[in-house]
Design a protein around this motif. Structure first.
Motif, PDB file in Angstrom:
ATOM      1  N   LEU A  75       0.758  -1.102   0.140  1.00  0.00           N
ATOM      2  CA  LEU A  75      -0.231  -0.084  -0.010  1.00  0.00           C
ATOM      3  C   LEU A  75       0.757   1.398  -0.169  1.00  0.00           C
ATOM      4  O   LEU A  75       0.525   2.371  -0.619  1.00  0.00           O
ATOM      5  CB  LEU A  75      -0.940  -0.051   1.056  1.00  0.00           C
ATOM      6  N   ALA A  76       2.046   1.146   0.528  1.00  0.00           N
ATOM      7  CA  ALA A  76       2.937   2.290   0.788  1.00  0.00           C
ATOM      8  C   ALA A  76       3.437   2.519  -0.774  1.00  0.00           C
ATOM      9  O   ALA A  76       3.626   4.041  -0.920  1.00  0.00           O
ATOM     10  CB  ALA A  76       4.037   1.909   1.791  1.00  0.00           C
ATOM     11  N   GLN A  77       3.929   1.654  -1.210  1.00  0.00           N
ATOM     12  CA  GLN A  77       4.487   1.784  -2.541  1.00  0.00           C
ATOM     13  C   GLN A  77       3.302   2.230  -3.521  1.00  0.00           C
ATOM     14  O   GLN A  77       3.906   3.129  -4.392  1.00  0.00           O
ATOM     15  CB  GLN A  77       5.142   0.380  -3.159  1.00  0.00           C
ATOM     16  N   PHE A  78       2.060   1.772  -3.421  1.00  0.00           N
ATOM     17  CA  PHE A  78       1.050   2.355  -4.212  1.00  0.00           C
ATOM     18  C   PHE A  78       0.909   3.861  -3.846  1.00  0.00           C
ATOM     19  O   PHE A  78       0.988   4.629  -5.107  1.00  0.00           O
ATOM     20  CB  PHE A  78      -0.153   1.550  -3.949  1.00  0.00           C
ATOM     21  N   ALA A  79       0.836   4.206  -2.778  1.00  0.00           N
ATOM     22  CA  ALA A  79       0.610   5.593  -2.138  1.00  0.00           C
ATOM     23  C   ALA A  79       1.872   6.580  -2.852  1.00  0.00           C
ATOM     24  O   ALA A  79       1.664   7.676  -3.084  1.00  0.00           O
ATOM     25  CB  ALA A  79       0.604   5.508  -0.742  1.00  0.00           C
ATOM     26  N   PHE A  80       2.934   5.984  -2.448  1.00  0.00           N
ATOM     27  CA  PHE A  80       4.151   6.631  -3.033  1.00  0.00           C
ATOM     28  C   PHE A  80       4.266   7.205  -4.384  1.00  0.00           C
ATOM     29  O   PHE A  80       4.622   8.204  -4.880  1.00  0.00           O
ATOM     30  CB  PHE A  80       5.621   5.837  -2.616  1.00  0.00           C
ATOM     31  N   GLN A  81       3.827   6.141  -5.353  1.00  0.00           N
ATOM     32  CA  GLN A  81       3.796   6.594  -6.817  1.00  0.00           C
ATOM     33  C   GLN A  81       2.324   7.296  -7.047  1.00  0.00           C
ATOM     34  O   GLN A  81       2.365   7.964  -7.883  1.00  0.00           O
ATOM     35  CB  GLN A  81       3.892   5.146  -7.461  1.00  0.00           C
ATOM     36  N   LEU A  82       1.318   7.172  -6.139  1.00  0.00           N
ATOM     37  CA  LEU A  82       0.051   7.862  -6.507  1.00  0.00           C
ATOM     38  C   LEU A  82       0.306   9.405  -5.942  1.00  0.00           C
ATOM     39  O   LEU A  82      -0.251  10.345  -6.844  1.00  0.00           O
ATOM     40  CB  LEU A  82      -1.062   7.322  -5.803  1.00  0.00           C
ATOM     41  N   LYS A  83       0.892   9.712  -5.076  1.00  0.00           N
ATOM     42  CA  LYS A  83       1.282  10.824  -4.474  1.00  0.00           C
ATOM     43  C   LYS A  83       1.668  11.835  -5.510  1.00  0.00           C
ATOM     44  O   LYS A  83       0.983  13.159  -5.597  1.00  0.00           O
ATOM     45  CB  LYS A  83       2.228  10.817  -3.448  1.00  0.00           C
ATOM     46  N   PRO A  84       2.589  11.815  -6.332  1.00  0.00           N
ATOM     47  CA  PRO A  84       2.946  13.017  -7.291  1.00  0.00           C
ATOM     48  C   PRO A  84       1.810  13.277  -8.255  1.00  0.00           C
ATOM     49  O   PRO A  84       1.557  14.504  -8.691  1.00  0.00           O
ATOM     50  CB  PRO A  84       4.332  12.588  -7.981  1.00  0.00           C
ATOM     51  N   LEU A  85       1.219  12.207  -8.727  1.00  0.00           N
ATOM     52  CA  LEU A  85       0.086  12.456  -9.644  1.00  0.00           C
ATOM     53  C   LEU A  85      -1.311  13.042  -8.885  1.00  0.00           C
ATOM     54  O   LEU A  85      -1.812  14.060  -9.604  1.00  0.00           O
ATOM     55  CB  LEU A  85      -0.572  10.847  -9.952  1.00  0.00           C
ATOM     56  N   LEU A  86      -1.397  12.851  -7.715  1.00  0.00           N
ATOM     57  CA  LEU A  86      -2.412  13.509  -6.956  1.00  0.00           C
ATOM     58  C   LEU A  86      -1.909  15.012  -6.840  1.00  0.00           C
ATOM     59  O   LEU A  86      -2.703  15.922  -6.860  1.00  0.00           O
ATOM     60  CB  LEU A  86      -2.717  12.995  -5.655  1.00  0.00           C
ATOM     61  N   GLU A  87      -0.872  15.378  -6.403  1.00  0.00           N
ATOM     62  CA  GLU A  87      -0.279  16.876  -6.187  1.00  0.00           C
ATOM     63  C   GLU A  87      -0.246  17.513  -7.481  1.00  0.00           C
ATOM     64  O   GLU A  87      -0.713  18.759  -7.466  1.00  0.00           O
ATOM     65  CB  GLU A  87       1.004  16.609  -5.517  1.00  0.00           C
ATOM     66  N   GLN A  88       0.113  17.016  -8.572  1.00  0.00           N
ATOM     67  CA  GLN A  88       0.152  17.254  -9.723  1.00  0.00           C
ATOM     68  C   GLN A  88      -1.369  17.656 -10.355  1.00  0.00           C
ATOM     69  O   GLN A  88      -1.693  18.799 -10.575  1.00  0.00           O
ATOM     70  CB  GLN A  88       0.699  16.485 -10.901  1.00  0.00           C
ATOM     71  N   LYS A  89      -2.345  16.881 -10.037  1.00  0.00           N
ATOM     72  CA  LYS A  89      -3.710  17.313 -10.440  1.00  0.00           C
ATOM     73  C   LYS A  89      -4.249  18.250  -9.602  1.00  0.00           C
ATOM     74  O   LYS A  89      -4.911  18.906  -9.972  1.00  0.00           O
ATOM     75  CB  LYS A  89      -4.426  15.972 -10.051  1.00  0.00           C
ATOM     76  N   ILE A  90      -4.011  18.192  -8.420  1.00  0.00           N
ATOM     77  CA  ILE A  90      -4.420  19.450  -7.145  1.00  0.00           C
ATOM     78  C   ILE A  90      -3.957  20.747  -7.772  1.00  0.00           C
ATOM     79  O   ILE A  90      -4.554  21.731  -8.041  1.00  0.00           O
ATOM     80  CB  ILE A  90      -4.111  18.926  -5.803  1.00  0.00           C
ATOM     81  N   LEU A 142     -11.712  19.274  -7.154  1.00  0.00           N
ATOM     82  CA  LEU A 142     -10.504  19.729  -6.025  1.00  0.00           C
ATOM     83  C   LEU A 142     -10.913  19.293  -4.616  1.00  0.00           C
ATOM     84  O   LEU A 142      -9.982  18.872  -4.195  1.00  0.00           O
ATOM     85  CB  LEU A 142     -10.187  21.283  -6.163  1.00  0.00           C
ATOM     86  N   ASN A 143     -11.903  19.871  -4.490  1.00  0.00           N
ATOM     87  CA  ASN A 143     -12.379  19.287  -2.749  1.00  0.00           C
ATOM     88  C   ASN A 143     -12.145  18.156  -2.500  1.00  0.00           C
ATOM     89  O   ASN A 143     -11.651  17.558  -1.390  1.00  0.00           O
ATOM     90  CB  ASN A 143     -13.970  19.875  -2.560  1.00  0.00           C
ATOM     91  N   GLN A 144     -12.661  17.210  -3.490  1.00  0.00           N
ATOM     92  CA  GLN A 144     -12.687  15.731  -3.321  1.00  0.00           C
ATOM     93  C   GLN A 144     -11.329  15.159  -3.269  1.00  0.00           C
ATOM     94  O   GLN A 144     -10.860  14.522  -2.346  1.00  0.00           O
ATOM     95  CB  GLN A 144     -13.387  14.866  -4.426  1.00  0.00           C
ATOM     96  N   LEU A 145     -10.240  15.726  -4.199  1.00  0.00           N
ATOM     97  CA  LEU A 145      -8.873  15.373  -4.109  1.00  0.00           C
ATOM     98  C   LEU A 145      -8.235  15.554  -2.923  1.00  0.00           C
ATOM     99  O   LEU A 145      -7.513  15.101  -2.293  1.00  0.00           O
ATOM    100  CB  LEU A 145      -8.560  15.589  -5.340  1.00  0.00           C
ATOM    101  N   GLU A 146      -8.441  16.999  -2.517  1.00  0.00           N
ATOM    102  CA  GLU A 146      -7.804  17.400  -1.517  1.00  0.00           C
ATOM    103  C   GLU A 146      -8.200  16.857  -0.092  1.00  0.00           C
ATOM    104  O   GLU A 146      -7.083  16.607   0.764  1.00  0.00           O
ATOM    105  CB  GLU A 146      -7.835  19.066  -1.425  1.00  0.00           C
ATOM    106  N   GLY A 147      -9.756  16.616  -0.062  1.00  0.00           N
ATOM    107  CA  GLY A 147     -10.035  16.031   1.055  1.00  0.00           C
ATOM    108  C   GLY A 147      -9.356  14.551   1.197  1.00  0.00           C
ATOM    109  O   GLY A 147      -9.026  14.130   2.414  1.00  0.00           O
ATOM    110  N   GLY A 148      -9.320  13.893   0.072  1.00  0.00           N
ATOM    111  CA  GLY A 148      -8.873  12.333   0.141  1.00  0.00           C
ATOM    112  C   GLY A 148      -7.421  12.355   0.297  1.00  0.00           C
ATOM    113  O   GLY A 148      -6.932  11.668   1.162  1.00  0.00           O
ATOM    114  N   TYR A 149      -6.655  13.280  -0.062  1.00  0.00           N
ATOM    115  CA  TYR A 149      -5.189  13.535   0.100  1.00  0.00           C
ATOM    116  C   TYR A 149      -4.930  13.623   1.627  1.00  0.00           C
ATOM    117  O   TYR A 149      -4.253  12.996   2.233  1.00  0.00           O
ATOM    118  CB  TYR A 149      -4.419  14.619  -0.559  1.00  0.00           C
ATOM    119  N   THR A 150      -5.835  14.420   2.320  1.00  0.00           N
ATOM    120  CA  THR A 150      -5.463  14.982   3.785  1.00  0.00           C
ATOM    121  C   THR A 150      -6.075  13.637   4.439  1.00  0.00           C
ATOM    122  O   THR A 150      -5.070  13.370   5.503  1.00  0.00           O
ATOM    123  CB  THR A 150      -6.442  15.873   4.104  1.00  0.00           C
ATOM    124  N   THR A 151      -6.942  13.018   4.048  1.00  0.00           N
ATOM    125  CA  THR A 151      -7.404  11.626   4.790  1.00  0.00           C
ATOM    126  C   THR A 151      -6.305  10.778   4.724  1.00  0.00           C
ATOM    127  O   THR A 151      -6.209   9.987   5.793  1.00  0.00           O
ATOM    128  CB  THR A 151      -8.630  11.410   4.370  1.00  0.00           C
TER     129      THR A 151
END
Length: 208
Positions: A75-90, A142-151
């Motif tokens: 899960l951490a590896q999945f999150a580590f690679q998803l993180k830059p995609l989320l940040e870029q989209k936000i 944006l609200n959904q992605l930011e909320g999900g990222y924080t959570t």
């Protein structure tokens, strides 16, 4: 529980780029939230079992810890690679301004003239409604992605805390045969795992 579009065996780094593009980005984030929530609940239950047991089963605890660590790393590896995609989209959603052209469009072709003519035929009110709707959808995403990222950041922090405590319990039982009296209040637990969101500078693509 509803069948997730991803199973634990499918969480592979080479599949993330394909599964987390476009509209699938929020789906990937939602999957990660579900999986981390389930793992956190199982770890919390196991901590409670060991804490309240008069004679903890060391073999069972060692097996559970190994399973939890294996799942956490995936899960951490999945999150580590998803993180830059989320940040870029936000950031992209935050940077998007009004739906207008940055500069005048020269009428250099018949296609351009037709386009400008069609646009001018629209009422100003209609165009403003369309722009408002686009902005509303962007804000919702944006609200959904930011909320999900924080959570998900908070969720990983909780898992890390409980998993480090559980592995410390395992090590204490293995070495001493019992748990220290102050184990629940120990603030200096060995950091067996780290959150992929807490240490971006030091975490590798395969966190341990």
């Amino acid at each position: 529980m509803t069948q997730s579009p991803y199973t634990r065996s499918q969480i592979k780094s080479d599949e993330l780029a394909k599964n987390a593009q476009g509209n699938s980005l929020y789906s990937a984030l939602n999957h990660l939230l579900q999986e981390t929530s389930a793992l956190d609940a199982r770890i919390q239950t196991q901590v409670g079992v060991v804490t309240h047991s008069y004679d903890p089963d060391r073999a069972s605890l060692n097996k559970e810890c190994s399973t939890f660590l294996k799942e956490f790393k995936k899960l951490a590896q999945f999150a580590f690679q998803l993180k830059p995609l989320l940040e870029q989209k936000i950031e992209e959603l935050k940077d998007k301004g009004p739906a207008i052209l940055p500069q005048p469009v020269p009428a250099s072709s018949i296609q351009t003239i037709v386009m400008l003519h069609l646009v001018s035929e629209q009422s100003m009110g209609k165009r403003m409604e369309e722009i408002s709707e686009v902005k509303r959808r962007q804000k919702d995403i944006l609200n959904q992605l930011e909320g999900g990222y924080t959570t998900i950041c908070a969720r990983f922090d909780e898992i890390v805390s409980r998993l480090n405590l559980l592995t410390y319990m395992r090590d204490c039982l293995e070495s001493d045969g019992l748990l220290p009296a102050n184990i629940m209040y120990n603030v200096a637990l060995p950091q067996v795992v780290s959150s992929p969101f807490a240490m971006p500078a030091n975490l590798s693509s395969n966190p341990s």
